[in-house]
Structures are given as structure tokens and as C-alpha cells.
Scaffold this motif. Sequence first.
Motif, PDB file in Angstrom:
ATOM      1  N   PRO A 224       0.800  -1.229   0.000  1.00  0.00           N
ATOM      2  CA  PRO A 224       0.000   0.000   0.000  1.00  0.00           C
ATOM      3  C   PRO A 224       0.829   1.275   0.000  1.00  0.00           C
ATOM      4  CG  PRO A 224      -0.675  -1.513   1.748  1.00  0.00           C
ATOM      5  CD  PRO A 224       0.594  -2.039   1.187  1.00  0.00           C
ATOM      6  N   MET A 225       0.422   2.193  -0.866  1.00  0.00           N
ATOM      7  CA  MET A 225       0.978   3.560  -0.956  1.00  0.00           C
ATOM      8  C   MET A 225       2.455   3.588  -1.320  1.00  0.00           C
ATOM      9  SD  MET A 225      -1.052   5.594   2.040  1.00  0.00           S
ATOM     10  CE  MET A 225      -0.568   7.174   1.400  1.00  0.00           C
ATOM     11  N   ILE A 226       2.970   2.482  -1.879  1.00  0.00           N
ATOM     12  CA  ILE A 226       4.415   2.481  -2.177  1.00  0.00           C
ATOM     13  C   ILE A 226       4.761   3.564  -3.194  1.00  0.00           C
ATOM     14  CG2 ILE A 226       4.435   0.671  -3.986  1.00  0.00           C
ATOM     15  CD1 ILE A 226       7.003  -0.409  -2.391  1.00  0.00           C
ATOM     16  N   ASP A 227       3.817   3.863  -4.100  1.00  0.00           N
ATOM     17  CA  ASP A 227       4.098   4.862  -5.143  1.00  0.00           C
ATOM     18  C   ASP A 227       3.524   6.231  -4.830  1.00  0.00           C
ATOM     19  OD1 ASP A 227       5.497   3.084  -6.802  1.00  0.00           O
ATOM     20  OD2 ASP A 227       3.607   2.200  -7.456  1.00  0.00           O
ATOM     21  N   SER A 228       2.955   6.408  -3.649  1.00  0.00           N
ATOM     22  CA  SER A 228       2.349   7.711  -3.362  1.00  0.00           C
ATOM     23  C   SER A 228       3.451   8.770  -3.240  1.00  0.00           C
ATOM     24  CB  SER A 228       1.520   7.664  -2.073  1.00  0.00           C
ATOM     25  OG  SER A 228       2.367   7.542  -0.964  1.00  0.00           O
ATOM     26  N   ASP A 229       3.027   9.994  -3.496  1.00  0.00           N
ATOM     27  CA  ASP A 229       3.977  11.087  -3.608  1.00  0.00           C
ATOM     28  C   ASP A 229       4.375  11.684  -2.262  1.00  0.00           C
ATOM     29  OD1 ASP A 229       5.366  12.176  -5.536  1.00  0.00           O
ATOM     30  OD2 ASP A 229       3.907  13.726  -6.138  1.00  0.00           O
ATOM     31  N   ASP A 230       4.080  10.998  -1.178  1.00  0.00           N
ATOM     32  CA  ASP A 230       4.328  11.572   0.142  1.00  0.00           C
ATOM     33  C   ASP A 230       5.088  10.561   0.991  1.00  0.00           C
ATOM     34  OD1 ASP A 230       2.504   9.598   0.679  1.00  0.00           O
ATOM     35  OD2 ASP A 230       0.787  10.959   0.622  1.00  0.00           O
ATOM     36  N   PHE A 231       5.151  10.805   2.279  1.00  0.00           N
ATOM     37  CA  PHE A 231       5.836   9.858   3.168  1.00  0.00           C
ATOM     38  C   PHE A 231       4.846   9.189   4.115  1.00  0.00           C
ATOM     39  CE2 PHE A 231       9.120  12.888   1.842  1.00  0.00           C
ATOM     40  CZ  PHE A 231       9.914  11.975   1.142  1.00  0.00           C
ATOM     41  N   ASP A 232       3.616   9.034   3.616  1.00  0.00           N
ATOM     42  CA  ASP A 232       2.587   8.369   4.418  1.00  0.00           C
ATOM     43  C   ASP A 232       2.563   6.861   4.140  1.00  0.00           C
ATOM     44  OD1 ASP A 232       1.925  10.699   5.587  1.00  0.00           O
ATOM     45  OD2 ASP A 232       0.071  11.026   4.472  1.00  0.00           O
ATOM     46  N   PHE A 233       1.928   6.154   5.043  1.00  0.00           N
ATOM     47  CA  PHE A 233       1.797   4.698   4.919  1.00  0.00           C
ATOM     48  C   PHE A 233       0.344   4.312   5.154  1.00  0.00           C
ATOM     49  CE2 PHE A 233       5.996   5.675   6.616  1.00  0.00           C
ATOM     50  CZ  PHE A 233       6.846   4.881   5.857  1.00  0.00           C
ATOM     51  N   SER A 234       0.003   3.099   4.759  1.00  0.00           N
ATOM     52  CA  SER A 234      -1.333   2.552   5.043  1.00  0.00           C
ATOM     53  C   SER A 234      -1.205   1.034   5.028  1.00  0.00           C
ATOM     54  CB  SER A 234      -2.322   3.009   3.963  1.00  0.00           C
ATOM     55  OG  SER A 234      -3.475   2.211   4.022  1.00  0.00           O
ATOM     56  N   PHE A 235      -1.599   0.405   6.113  1.00  0.00           N
ATOM     57  CA  PHE A 235      -1.445  -1.054   6.158  1.00  0.00           C
ATOM     58  C   PHE A 235      -2.763  -1.801   6.356  1.00  0.00           C
ATOM     59  CE2 PHE A 235       2.822   0.477   7.351  1.00  0.00           C
ATOM     60  CZ  PHE A 235       3.557  -0.182   6.376  1.00  0.00           C
ATOM     61  N   SER A 236      -3.890  -1.060   6.432  1.00  0.00           N
ATOM     62  CA  SER A 236      -5.129  -1.790   6.711  1.00  0.00           C
ATOM     63  C   SER A 236      -5.601  -2.582   5.480  1.00  0.00           C
ATOM     64  CB  SER A 236      -6.222  -0.853   7.223  1.00  0.00           C
ATOM     65  OG  SER A 236      -6.720  -0.082   6.178  1.00  0.00           O
ATOM     66  N   GLY A 237      -5.254  -2.103   4.271  1.00  0.00           N
ATOM     67  CA  GLY A 237      -5.635  -2.831   3.051  1.00  0.00           C
ATOM     68  C   GLY A 237      -4.934  -4.183   2.968  1.00  0.00           C
ATOM     69  N   LEU A 238      -3.729  -4.223   3.458  1.00  0.00           N
ATOM     70  CA  LEU A 238      -2.957  -5.478   3.464  1.00  0.00           C
ATOM     71  C   LEU A 238      -3.650  -6.494   4.374  1.00  0.00           C
ATOM     72  CD1 LEU A 238      -0.334  -7.047   2.780  1.00  0.00           C
ATOM     73  CD2 LEU A 238       0.764  -5.852   4.681  1.00  0.00           C
ATOM     74  N   LYS A 239      -4.068  -6.000   5.530  1.00  0.00           N
ATOM     75  CA  LYS A 239      -4.791  -6.864   6.482  1.00  0.00           C
ATOM     76  C   LYS A 239      -6.072  -7.396   5.835  1.00  0.00           C
ATOM     77  CE  LYS A 239      -7.344  -4.592   9.148  1.00  0.00           C
ATOM     78  NZ  LYS A 239      -7.595  -3.408   9.974  1.00  0.00           N
ATOM     79  N   THR A 240      -6.800  -6.515   5.116  1.00  0.00           N
ATOM     80  CA  THR A 240      -8.049  -6.945   4.460  1.00  0.00           C
ATOM     81  C   THR A 240      -7.758  -7.982   3.380  1.00  0.00           C
ATOM     82  OG1 THR A 240      -8.842  -4.708   4.859  1.00  0.00           O
ATOM     83  CG2 THR A 240     -10.147  -6.039   3.344  1.00  0.00           C
ATOM     84  N   ALA A 241      -6.672  -7.785   2.625  1.00  0.00           N
ATOM     85  CA  ALA A 241      -6.310  -8.743   1.564  1.00  0.00           C
ATOM     86  C   ALA A 241      -6.027 -10.116   2.167  1.00  0.00           C
ATOM     87  CB  ALA A 241      -5.105  -8.224   0.785  1.00  0.00           C
ATOM     88  N   VAL A 242      -5.330 -10.137   3.306  1.00  0.00           N
ATOM     89  CA  VAL A 242      -5.046 -11.426   3.962  1.00  0.00           C
ATOM     90  C   VAL A 242      -6.350 -12.035   4.476  1.00  0.00           C
ATOM     91  CG1 VAL A 242      -3.846 -12.557   5.886  1.00  0.00           C
ATOM     92  CG2 VAL A 242      -2.715 -10.719   4.614  1.00  0.00           C
ATOM     93  N   PHE A 243      -7.209 -11.197   5.034  1.00  0.00           N
ATOM     94  CA  PHE A 243      -8.493 -11.676   5.548  1.00  0.00           C
ATOM     95  C   PHE A 243      -9.281 -12.385   4.436  1.00  0.00           C
ATOM     96  CE2 PHE A 243     -13.072 -10.824   6.195  1.00  0.00           C
ATOM     97  CZ  PHE A 243     -13.260 -11.567   7.365  1.00  0.00           C
ATOM     98  N   ARG A 244      -9.306 -11.776   3.242  1.00  0.00           N
ATOM     99  CA  ARG A 244     -10.052 -12.367   2.119  1.00  0.00           C
ATOM    100  C   ARG A 244      -9.465 -13.715   1.720  1.00  0.00           C
ATOM    101  NH1 ARG A 244     -10.232  -7.205  -0.703  1.00  0.00           N
ATOM    102  NH2 ARG A 244     -12.114  -6.152   0.004  1.00  0.00           N
TER     103      ARG A 244
END
Length: 357
Positions: A224-244
Motif C-alpha cells: 500500500p501507498m508504495i508509489d504515493s507522492d508523500d511519506f505516508d503509509f497505510s497497512f489496513s488494506g494489506l490486512k483486508t487482503a489477507v483476511f479475504r
Amino acid sequence: MRILGIETSCDETGAAVIETESAPIRSGSENKKVTLVSNVLASSLSLHSKTGGIIPETAAREQIKYIIPVINEAIEQCNNLTIGDIDAIAVTVGPGLIGSLLVGVETAKTLSYIWEKPIIPVNHLFGHIYANFVGENSNVKIQMSKAEDIEFPAVALVVSGGHTDLVLIKDHKKIKWLGGTRDDAAGEAFDKIGRLLNLPYPGGPAIEKAALTGNTKKFIFPKPMIDSDDFDFSFSGLKTAVFREVKAMKQLSNETIADIAASVEEAIVDVLIYKTLKAAQKYKVKSILLGGGVGANQKLRDELILNTKYKIPNTEIFVPQKFLCTDNAAMIAAAAFYNYKPVEWKRINANPELYFY
Ligand code: KG4
Ligand code: ZN
């Protein structure tokens, strides 16, 4: 000078004594040798691993039992030293769990009053950064840098159970927040995904262990957000992908757990390293510092060092020893030494919401 550090922001109860040859640093970018004299930690982790997460009240109740014996032990471990030889007390005032913070803060205030010692309130997040300044840094395969060699400007990656932040350090007094997680912290993602995989709490070390025999190519998870133009992160999508993935399976074999663990670890490590190096390049820093419990992850340590050496060879990478990455009181004492601002004990309060800015 000698500083007694006290740390109780989460489930750990820590006390440590550091010793320095010089007077405390009050300004600028000077670095001095900080020697760790004693370091004691009591943990209520085994109680929480049964419940799959930290129960704040249980943690605080345990800390009330541990705090005095832990401080006593930290002083006793300093050969031939007495309370008279301690010059100041440093205590974590936040962020963290309010009940846990109060145990450390109120104990430190009482000791400051009775022993007539100056007391320095410390932000736990700064503590994770200052773990890099305690003694020699970890020599993960190639690195043998000394803490006192750290040069500014530096970028610090703070990755813990509650935080994932990148900060720019121009000197000890000038710390600028560059970005952080918009949802789950990296450690929180490890912990929640660990639970989905039926691994014991905390998930970080459990996923690291399971990943050792896993294949990173069997599951491709988002970074998540590896290509975003800032220095922010997001990891909840990864958790959802594993959940699925897990939900779609009838059974979770050990092999599948290992494969998912390996891919999750890779996704988190890749994002952390990519953004850290991007910040280091943008701000042309001389040093990169790692801090926080997730910093104990061997893959993150190895790859951060290798990528820094390979991609930005003029930047030094500093990685504290593993016991200084997870919560401890030595880093709190070191942070106080480098930002020496004693405050009257009556004016010190726990602040669970404290942040970098
Ligand atoms: O810094 P820390 O001890 O406490 C906080 O300030 O939150 O960090 C705890 C976090 C937990 O989420 C834990 O799962 C993670 O650090 N952690 C790890 C490892 N050891 C601890 N994550 C990945 N790999 C590890 N080896
Ligand atoms: Zn921490």
C-alpha cells in the motif's frame, strides 16, 4: 552524569541507568558516548498472549506490582552505585496506555521529590529514535558504526505497535515529521494478521518465525501507498487482503501460514524501505536511523542496510540492537540526556495522545 530511565507506556515495565562522560546536551548536533550500565525489563506479555492482545487494565495492574522491584534491580545492577550517584530521572509521559503511563509517571514524580533529583519528561517516540544513541549499534553483518558517529541531518523510521512515522532530524532540537500511517501501524498490521493466521500474540515475531520457511511468491499482497507522492503509509488494506485469502480457504495448513507470513513480511518491509530511502534521498541526509519494535525484524534490518549501502552509499545506516528496538528504559534515559529539560515534578503529566508535533 547518570540518568535513571523509567518506561511503562504499554505492557512492559522498564528501568535502566545510562552513564555519560559529559554534561547533558542542551542544544545543537553534538553527539556523546552513552554507556548502558543496567537495563531491567518485566513484561506481562504472557498474560496478553493468552488473550490475543493487550488488555490495558491487566497491563497497568501488573506494572504496579513490578515497578519498584524493577527500579531497585536497575540500581542494584550498577556496581557500587547508590541512589546518591544518580543525577536525574527520565520518564516516558506518552504516547501510550493511560493506566500504564500513570504507573511510571507517578512513581518517577514521587522518586524525584523524595530523592531530590531533577526529572525529565520524555516522549516515547523520541525514545525509539534515541535507542540509536545507546552504546554501539548493531553490527548486522556489515555495520560497525558507533552511536556517537551519527551525523545530521538524519531520517528516522519509527515502526512500532502504535506508530509508523518518518521524521527528519536536523539536530537534537529540530525534528520535523515527514509522514506516518493513515490507519494501522506496521506492528499493528503484523499483530492483526498474526491473529488471522492463528499465530500467538504479538504477531510480529510470530510472523517473522513462520516466514522463515515460507515462499514469498505463493501469495502476492498489495504494497500500500508504495508509489504515493508523500511519506505516508497505510497497512489496513494489506490486512483486508489477507483476511479475504484466509476466508476463502477451507483449512489453513502450516505451509500456507508460512507462505502468507513470508509475503506479508515482504510487503511491509518493501514499503518501509522504499519510503525511508526516498526520504533520505530527498533530504540528502547523512544518516538513517531505525527505531521501534518492528525494527527487531531481521529482514527489515538486513534489507534496510543492504539497500542503503547499495543505493545511497554515502548515507550511514544505524540499527540499534534488537533489545533496544522493542520498548525499554535505556532509550528513554538516552533521549533525556540529549534533550535535557528538567521540569518541576508537579508539572509533569501523562499524555496518552502525545505525538511528534
Ligand atoms: O516498540 P514496541 O515494543 O511497542 C510499541 O511502542 O508499540 O513495538 C511492539 C510492536 C508489536 O506490534 C510487535 O508485533 C512488533 O513491534 N514486533 C515485531 C518484531 N518484534 C516486535 N514486528 C516484526 N518483527 C519482529 N521481530
Ligand atoms: Zn514503543
